[in-house]
Scaffold this active site. Structure first.
Site, PDB file in Angstrom:
ATOM      1  N   ASP A  18     -17.230  10.498   4.494  1.00 57.26           N
ATOM      2  CA  ASP A  18     -17.603  10.292   3.037  1.00 57.26           C
ATOM      3  C   ASP A  18     -16.875   9.197   2.286  1.00 57.26           C
ATOM      4  OD1 ASP A  18     -15.632  11.691   2.766  1.00 57.26           O
ATOM      5  OD2 ASP A  18     -16.412  12.828   0.922  1.00 57.26           O
TER       6      ASP A  18
ATOM      7  N   GLU B  29     -13.377   9.676   2.361  1.00 55.52           N
ATOM      8  CA  GLU B  29     -12.682   9.599   3.282  1.00 55.52           C
ATOM      9  C   GLU B  29     -12.108  10.822   4.233  1.00 55.52           C
ATOM     10  OE1 GLU B  29      -9.798   6.515   2.121  1.00 55.52           O
ATOM     11  OE2 GLU B  29     -10.857   5.470   3.422  1.00 55.52           O
TER      12      GLU B  29
HETATM   13  C1  NOJ Z   1      -6.434   9.072   1.336  1.00 57.36           C
HETATM   14  C2  NOJ Z   1      -7.707   8.834   1.062  1.00 57.36           C
HETATM   15  O1  NOJ Z   1      -7.936   7.648   0.773  1.00 57.36           O
HETATM   16  C3  NOJ Z   1      -8.145  10.016  -0.284  1.00 57.36           C
HETATM   17  O2  NOJ Z   1      -9.681   9.801  -0.304  1.00 57.36           O
HETATM   18  C4  NOJ Z   1      -7.879  11.399   0.493  1.00 57.36           C
HETATM   19  O3  NOJ Z   1      -8.371  12.327  -0.186  1.00 57.36           O
HETATM   20  C5  NOJ Z   1      -6.515  11.515   0.813  1.00 57.36           C
HETATM   21  N1  NOJ Z   1      -6.206  10.483   1.875  1.00 57.36           N
HETATM   22  C6  NOJ Z   1      -6.240  12.546   1.768  1.00 57.36           C
HETATM   23  O4  NOJ Z   1      -7.151  12.848   3.086  1.00 57.36           O
HETATM   24  C1  NOJ Z   2      -9.307   6.956  -2.047  1.00 55.74           C
HETATM   25  C2  NOJ Z   2     -10.830   7.033  -2.224  1.00 55.74           C
HETATM   26  O1  NOJ Z   2     -11.138   8.312  -2.005  1.00 55.74           O
HETATM   27  C3  NOJ Z   2     -11.483   6.132  -1.551  1.00 55.74           C
HETATM   28  O2  NOJ Z   2     -12.951   6.157  -1.925  1.00 55.74           O
HETATM   29  C4  NOJ Z   2     -11.060   4.677  -1.787  1.00 55.74           C
HETATM   30  O3  NOJ Z   2     -11.843   3.707  -0.771  1.00 55.74           O
HETATM   31  C5  NOJ Z   2      -9.613   4.603  -1.368  1.00 55.74           C
HETATM   32  N1  NOJ Z   2      -9.014   5.456  -2.085  1.00 55.74           N
HETATM   33  C6  NOJ Z   2      -9.212   3.192  -1.675  1.00 55.74           C
HETATM   34  O4  NOJ Z   2      -9.411   3.035  -3.428  1.00 55.74           O
END
Ligand code: NOJ
Ligand code: NOJ
Length: 463
Positions: A191, A194
């Site tokens: 999603d 991520e």
């Molecule tokens: C980094 C991701 O970009 C973020 O969306 C996620 O919640 C954390 N890692 C933990 O998996």
């Molecule tokens: C974490 C977020 O969950 C994700 O959607 C985003 O792409 C990355 N950070 C980078 O900003």
């Protein structure tokens, strides 16, 4: 234990008292027309600081300049597409096209579903949640916008050589993305957060939009077979979306068929609201006035009111509700550890609520009527200016009716409250990714590019 709790409480109450003082204890933080203009111009400048900054390959859109804790010094396909969709500067767009073509040419581990690239343009090879299939769809949406403008201006040569060559195999950016989307939309994938492997409404709506716009572009550029193939796939996606509505809970869930990922028991996810904003226009299904979307917006807002302490502080009551990704979120901007860390409100999510309310106002006015349904009734009744009003299921209000006017006006004043919440918790003009659920102070990646893009689209949507 008891002592620890009371110490923590004292510390956060101290923070809050300080905040409330700075706030002058005004009961409503009212933004002026010049505040709104400033929010856009300041966000534009800060956003552009992260586009092709010194030391990166030209065309790079950094998610944030932060290099550690957390390291966001990468170009995510998703963040970049959403950012470049609000950038006007032609050269910046051409540079974005060039770096995207380079990135597409690198196979990586999952082809075009690769989520992020290094600041020199090469693919990120470490372990990560892949594929993330919203990326190619969002990039197609952004670049098709550019292609259509260039066609209107008569620059067909550029469009045909770099964006849409109408060939298979293709060497053009948009066609490559469309072929990938058309072939892979049924694949389980990670999603936008991520984390979760499954099927996501956010991703599928981006894919539907990309293929609809792609079909129209293919038609314009004399690629009729592709035009009908993309249209058929868009329709097939549309037909597949019914399971996202949970009739027993009365809202749309963000993910179905989740195989991997954190707790998502409620199913509530702000990605449903982002999907309406990023991938629908007008009265399309899952758009900003779809009563399923409004029912979901209400349920999600109530969940965040219960989840975040800052939403319960009396001094903050006239600010809009601080909104996060999903109620169960553990990611605190640095780490995500069940039972240890807790998620926070996000600027881009709170801005999204402002944009939802503004765009719903515009859409209702364009339609000229509001139909009260069993699904949207609670949403309308919760608007601040309408507290105490009851709407009857089956009622229809037309432009000019007092109730129609009351609803559309209430959408704008409550939309403003969400932006007031963001402005209050921001550090001047700077926006990070998150703000603390207890104190409101910013945390997570500083100067998040997407936070700025979301501010610009929100304020620009204000009627
Ligand atoms: C980094 C991701 O970009 C973020 O969306 C996620 O919640 C954390 N890692 C933990 O998996
Ligand atoms: C974490 C977020 O969950 C994700 O959607 C985003 O792409 C990355 N950070 C980078 O900003």
């Amino acid at each position: 234990m008891i002592r620890q709790i009371s110490l923590m409480t004292l510390v956060s109450v101290g923070f809050i008292a300080f905040n409330a003082l700075a706030f002058n204890r005004t009961t409503y933080f009212r933004l002026t027309p010049s505040d709104f203009r400033h929010l856009v111009t300041a966000s534009e400048t800060l956003m552009m600081n992260n586009v092709s900054p010194a030391g990166t390959r030209k065309g790079t859109v950094l998610a944030s300049p932060s290099t550690n804790n957390p390291n966001y010094y990468y170009m995510w396909v998703r963040d970049a597409a959403l950012t470049m969709n609000v950038v006007q500067d032609r050269q910046a767009l051409f540079d974005y096209v060039d770096i995207s073509l380079l990135q597409q040419s690198e196979p990586g581990q999952v082809g075009l579903g690769e989520p992020k690239y290094m600041s020199d343009g090469s693919v990120f090879t470490g372990p990560w949640g892949r594929p993330q299939n919203d990326g190619p769809a969002l990039r197609a949406i952004t670049v098709i916008g550019l292609a259509n403008r260039l066609i209107d201006e008569g620059n067909l040569a550029y469009v045909r050589s770099k964006l849409y060559d109408g060939k298979l195999p293709t060497h053009s950016l948009v066609k490559a993305d469309l072929e990938y989307v058309a072939a892979h939309w049924q694949d389980p994938n990670f999603d936008l957060w991520e984390e979760s492997l499954g099927q996501h409404l956010y991703t599928l709506l981006a894919q539907r939009k990309a293929l609809q716009l792609g079909s129209a572009l293919a038609k314009k550029l004399n690629d009729p077979q592709a035009a009908s193939f993309y249209a058929a796939q868009a329709q097939a996606i549309d037909d597949s979306l019914t399971d996202f509505w949970d009739p027993s809970r009365g809202y749309l869930v963000g993910t179905i068929d989740q195989q991997v990922g954190p707790d998502h028991t409620s199913g509530l996810d702000v990605s449903v609201i982002l999907a309406a904003l990023h991938s629908t226009s007008g009265s399309e299904s899952f758009g900003v006035t779809d009563d399923r979307v409004l029912a979901t917006a209400y349920a999600l807002e109530m969940a965040f009111r219960n989840t975040y302490r800052i939403n319960q502080i009396p001094e903050f009551q006239n600010l809009g509700t601080a909104i996060g990704r999903y109620p169960e979120d553990w990611y605190d901007g640095y780490n995500a550890k069940q039972g240890v860390t807790l998620g926070n409100p996000w600027f881009l999510a709170t801005n999204a609520y402002a944009e939802l309310y503004y765009r719903a106002n515009r859409q209702f006015r364009a339609q000229g009527s509001i139909h009260i349904s069993a699904l949207n009734k609670v949403f309308f009744e919760h608007l601040t200016a309408l507290k105490g009003t009851t709407f009857n299921v089956g009622d229809v209000y037309y432009s000019g009716d007092a109730k129609f006017t009351a609803i559309v006006n209430a959408l704008v004043t409550d939309g403003d409250r969400f932006l007031a919440c963001v402005k209050f918790h921001a550090n001047g003009d700077n926006l990070s990714e998150e703000f603390n659920r207890d104190t409101g102070y910013m945390q997570g990646a500083h100067d998040l590019t997407w936070s700025y893009a979301s501010m610009i689209t929100a304020v620009n949507a204000r009627p």
